[in-house]
Design a protein around this motif. Structure first.
Motif, PDB file in Angstrom:
ATOM      1  N   ILE A 137      12.570  21.622   6.312  1.00 51.30           N
ATOM      2  CA  ILE A 137      11.409  21.525   7.213  1.00 51.30           C
ATOM      3  C   ILE A 137      10.577  20.342   6.740  1.00 51.30           C
ATOM      4  CG2 ILE A 137       9.190  22.615   7.756  1.00 51.30           C
ATOM      5  CD1 ILE A 137      10.671  25.280   7.819  1.00 51.30           C
ATOM      6  N   THR A 138      10.218  19.464   7.669  1.00 47.41           N
ATOM      7  CA  THR A 138       9.405  18.305   7.295  1.00 47.41           C
ATOM      8  C   THR A 138       8.126  18.329   8.116  1.00 47.41           C
ATOM      9  OG1 THR A 138      11.491  17.134   7.080  1.00 47.41           O
ATOM     10  CG2 THR A 138       9.493  15.817   6.915  1.00 47.41           C
ATOM     11  N   VAL A 139       7.030  18.073   7.429  1.00 47.44           N
ATOM     12  CA  VAL A 139       5.723  18.107   8.086  1.00 47.44           C
ATOM     13  C   VAL A 139       4.954  16.841   7.735  1.00 47.44           C
ATOM     14  CG1 VAL A 139       3.491  19.266   8.001  1.00 47.44           C
ATOM     15  CG2 VAL A 139       5.552  20.637   8.129  1.00 47.44           C
ATOM     16  N   ARG A 140       4.300  16.266   8.726  1.00 45.22           N
ATOM     17  CA  ARG A 140       3.427  15.104   8.467  1.00 45.22           C
ATOM     18  C   ARG A 140       2.099  15.370   9.158  1.00 45.22           C
ATOM     19  NH1 ARG A 140       6.161  10.287   7.125  1.00 45.22           N
ATOM     20  NH2 ARG A 140       4.776   8.995   8.359  1.00 45.22           N
ATOM     21  N   VAL A 141       1.025  15.257   8.395  1.00 45.73           N
ATOM     22  CA  VAL A 141      -0.295  15.521   8.973  1.00 45.73           C
ATOM     23  C   VAL A 141      -1.228  14.360   8.614  1.00 45.73           C
ATOM     24  CG1 VAL A 141      -2.249  17.116   9.054  1.00 45.73           C
ATOM     25  CG2 VAL A 141       0.033  18.006   8.646  1.00 45.73           C
TER      26      VAL A 141
END
Ligand SMILES: Nc1ncnc2c1ncn2[C@@H]1O[C@H](COP(=O)(O)OP(=O)(O)OP(=O)(O)O)[C@@H](O)[C@H]1O
Ligand SMILES: [Mg+2]
Length: 355
Positions: free
Chosen positions: A341-345
């Protein structure tokens, strides 16, 4: 339609009021019933005619966006329609022997004045309409906020208590099968169930506590994430490598709670579905730009193109939470090779000095 009829009726009453004003100015107190009725009838007719003409022509012009957007156009339209309609209504009255318009010129001059009065009344109605619309929008916004809050609480419940209940129901099923044939094993299971119920109670309390994200404020962002990983290691025997880099104070509170919940659900999914032995959690907070997070496992993976069935809230909830903080969420999984799972905020810009 009902609103328009009401407006026409109101205009008739306003017309009577204005006609009485003329009557008192021109004649003083009416000397006969006929004079009184004439002024009343004329005011009523003029008011109804003006309002009808205005509503009909407005219906035509309001199809053009420029008309709706420009107040000056609407005022000009109101003035023209009201002046012309009043003049047309006044013309036959000028022919009467006892007419209060001695000549057509007086009727025309009065029409010009009536135009101004109509514009002022129109502006008052417009103001009331705007006020109504604002109240309606405020009410709608309130309803949306309540709905949003309900969804948020549903996600919180899913991510905390429902996970424990899932484990409890699984164990209860097993207990039903073995309690007669394997009483010793059943005793061990009952002890485990007791622990799980206590855990669910603790989680419920924690959830209520976390709805106002105090836990993150008290523990600090990285420490709260670390505690979560450690708990999964000890409870589920999952080996977790975690690395948190950067300055945690750069992450705003809403994003902190979102990432905490995403990690919690991702770890639950690993325990529930992945049959993984190892997981890796990496979080990098740069000085500016985008925060990056990666949660990886070495489990069985799954087909991400398969539509999620109803009753599965975890992945959808994660994505929704990340979207709410303007971030990007992606999941990559290969059956037999694990899930990432990859997240960018985006990090919120530092607040500058206020002027
Ligand atoms: N790390 C993972 N490894 C393998 N399969 C996964 C993983 N994460 C999710 N899945 C698959 O994706 C499906 C959807 O996950 P999701 O979290 O949305 O629902 P759920 O865990 O089944 O139920 P819920 O989270 O609502 O209690 C899971 O049923 C599972 O098949
Ligand atoms: Mg899940």
């Amino acid at each position: 339609m009902r609103k328009q009829l009401r407006t026409i009726l109101n205009s008739g009453l306003i017309g009577i009021g204005i006609a009485f004003m003329f009557m008192l100015t021109i004649e003083g107190f009416p000397s006969s019933l006929i004079t009184f009725l004439t002024y009343t009838g004329f005011g009523l007719t003029a008011g109804v005619l003006i309002a009808t003409a205005f509503i009909v022509t407005r219906g035509f012009f309001s199809r053009f966006p420029v008309y709706n957007a420009c107040l000056m156009l609407r005022i000009g339209h109101a003035y023209l329609v009201c002046t012309v309609t009043f003049f047309l209504a006044a013309l036959p009255v000028t022919a009467l022997p006892w007419s209060f318009f001695p000549s057509r010129l007086v009727a025309f001059q009065t029409s010009l004045g009536v135009g101004i009065i109509s514009v002022l009344i129109g502006l008052a109605f417009e103001y009331l309409d705007i006020k109504d619309e604002r109240l309606r929008l405020e009410q709608k916004n309130k309803e949306l906020a309540v709905l949003e809050e309900r969804n948020r609480i549903a996600r919180e419940l899913h991510d905390s208590v429902s996970q424990s209940l899932f484990g409890i129901s699984l164990n209860l099923k097993t207990l039903g099968l073995i309690h007669e044939t394997q009483p010793e094993r059943a005793k061990v299971l009952i002890a485990q169930l007791k622990e799980m119920v206590e855990e669910a109670q603790r989680e419920m309390r924690l959830m209520i506590y976390e709805l106002q994200p105090v836990i993150l404020q008290e523990k600090g962002f990285f420490e709260a994430l670390e505690t979560l990983c450690t708990r999964f290691q000890t409870c589920y025997g999952l080996e977790i490598i975690f690395r948190f880099q950067g300055d945690e104070t750069k992450v705003d509170q809403q994003t902190q709670l979102v990432l905490y919940r995403v990690l919690q659900e991702a770890l639950h999914n690993i325990v529930k579905h992945a049959q993984a032995t190892k997981a890796q959690v990496i979080l990098t907070v740069p000085d500016t730009g985008m925060l990056r997070a990666k949660i990886e496992d070495n489990g069985v993976g799954f087909d991400v193109s398969k539509p999620i069935s109803t009753g599965q809230f975890g992945l959808a909830g994660m994505e929704k939470r990340i979207t709410e903080v303007n971030g990007a969420f992606s999941i990559n999984s290969v059956p037999g090779k694990g899930t990432t799972i990859t997240v960018r905020v985006p990090l919120s810009p530092p607040s500058g000095p206020s002027c």
